[in-house]
Motif scaffolding. Sequence first.
Motif, PDB file in Angstrom:
ATOM      1  N   ASP A  64      -5.813   0.446  -7.768  1.00 52.58           N
ATOM      2  CA  ASP A  64      -5.605  -0.862  -7.161  1.00 52.58           C
ATOM      3  C   ASP A  64      -5.360  -1.955  -8.192  1.00 52.58           C
ATOM      4  O   ASP A  64      -5.979  -1.966  -9.254  1.00 52.58           O
ATOM      5  N   ASP A  85       0.844  -1.194   0.000  1.00 47.90           N
ATOM      6  CA  ASP A  85       0.000   0.000   0.000  1.00 47.90           C
ATOM      7  C   ASP A  85       0.877   1.242   0.000  1.00 47.90           C
ATOM      8  O   ASP A  85       1.703   1.421   0.887  1.00 47.90           O
ATOM      9  N   ASN A  86       0.694   2.085  -0.998  1.00 44.85           N
ATOM     10  CA  ASN A  86       1.372   3.380  -1.089  1.00 44.85           C
ATOM     11  C   ASN A  86       0.304   4.421  -0.803  1.00 44.85           C
ATOM     12  O   ASN A  86      -0.466   4.789  -1.682  1.00 44.85           O
ATOM     13  N   HIS A  87       0.267   4.867   0.438  1.00 48.91           N
ATOM     14  CA  HIS A  87      -0.859   5.640   0.963  1.00 48.91           C
ATOM     15  C   HIS A  87      -0.360   6.976   1.508  1.00 48.91           C
ATOM     16  O   HIS A  87      -0.329   7.192   2.720  1.00 48.91           O
ATOM     17  N   GLU A 101      -2.218  -4.619  -4.517  1.00 51.16           N
ATOM     18  CA  GLU A 101      -1.368  -3.431  -4.512  1.00 51.16           C
ATOM     19  C   GLU A 101      -2.244  -2.200  -4.650  1.00 51.16           C
ATOM     20  O   GLU A 101      -3.165  -2.177  -5.465  1.00 51.16           O
ATOM     21  N   ARG A 102      -1.956  -1.193  -3.842  1.00 51.97           N
ATOM     22  CA  ARG A 102      -2.728   0.059  -3.874  1.00 51.97           C
ATOM     23  C   ARG A 102      -1.779   1.247  -3.921  1.00 51.97           C
ATOM     24  O   ARG A 102      -0.797   1.307  -3.183  1.00 51.97           O
ATOM     25  N   THR A 103      -2.126   2.210  -4.777  1.00 54.43           N
ATOM     26  CA  THR A 103      -1.491   3.519  -4.777  1.00 54.43           C
ATOM     27  C   THR A 103      -2.610   4.537  -4.654  1.00 54.43           C
ATOM     28  O   THR A 103      -3.568   4.512  -5.439  1.00 54.43           O
ATOM     29  N   TYR A 130      -8.177   5.688  -5.591  1.00 53.59           N
ATOM     30  CA  TYR A 130      -7.461   4.470  -5.252  1.00 53.59           C
ATOM     31  C   TYR A 130      -7.160   3.771  -6.570  1.00 53.59           C
ATOM     32  O   TYR A 130      -8.075   3.451  -7.333  1.00 53.59           O
ATOM     33  N   SER A 178       4.164   4.108   2.972  1.00 50.57           N
ATOM     34  CA  SER A 178       4.413   3.225   1.837  1.00 50.57           C
ATOM     35  C   SER A 178       5.054   1.961   2.375  1.00 50.57           C
ATOM     36  O   SER A 178       6.112   2.017   3.005  1.00 50.57           O
TER      37      SER A 178
END
Length: 184
Positions: free
Chosen positions: A118, A45-47, A131-133, A116, A51
Amino acid sequence: MKHKKKNTELLDREAIRDCLYRYCRGIDRADEGALRSSYWPDARDNHGAYSGSAEGFIEFALGVFKTGPRNIHQITNILIEFSSPEKAAVESYFAALQRAPDKAGTLSQALICGRYCDLFLKKGGDWRIAERTVVYDLVEEQILAAASETEQFGRRQPIGASCPDDPVYAFRKTAFLQEDESEA
């Protein structure tokens, strides 16, 4: 055969949307089970400021949101593009009203809008985020009302709370108990 493939794709789209909605409940209610059910154990997750592993993000988020501040996440404009029967690129627009304490413990509030981005994977019939950015399109710092929540909400009760104290959990428990009794 073509109809079966189309029906499977429709069910997969609904499962992906359901996962996104569970994520929102998990964040807003500090519901660890709902959050964990949204990500694969090895997800990334790159939040924003965070990250790393989804596990680390879940721990971070629960640490912030279990403190009791109010949060509202809404998801719209969900675009799902399948690259295979087990993989999808998903873009979801979000609007989040977040309250959280800063390092000094002072509560702040921000309206955050973005998307999001994803990667969803299907394993064992289950769709989850691999995977999320998070892409930020708007951040607006807001001034909190001076009145207490008791004054603000007045007779508008019940008010939202963290898991398991939020009224939705009692409602769900009642609904499932009624279902079990009717099957007996």
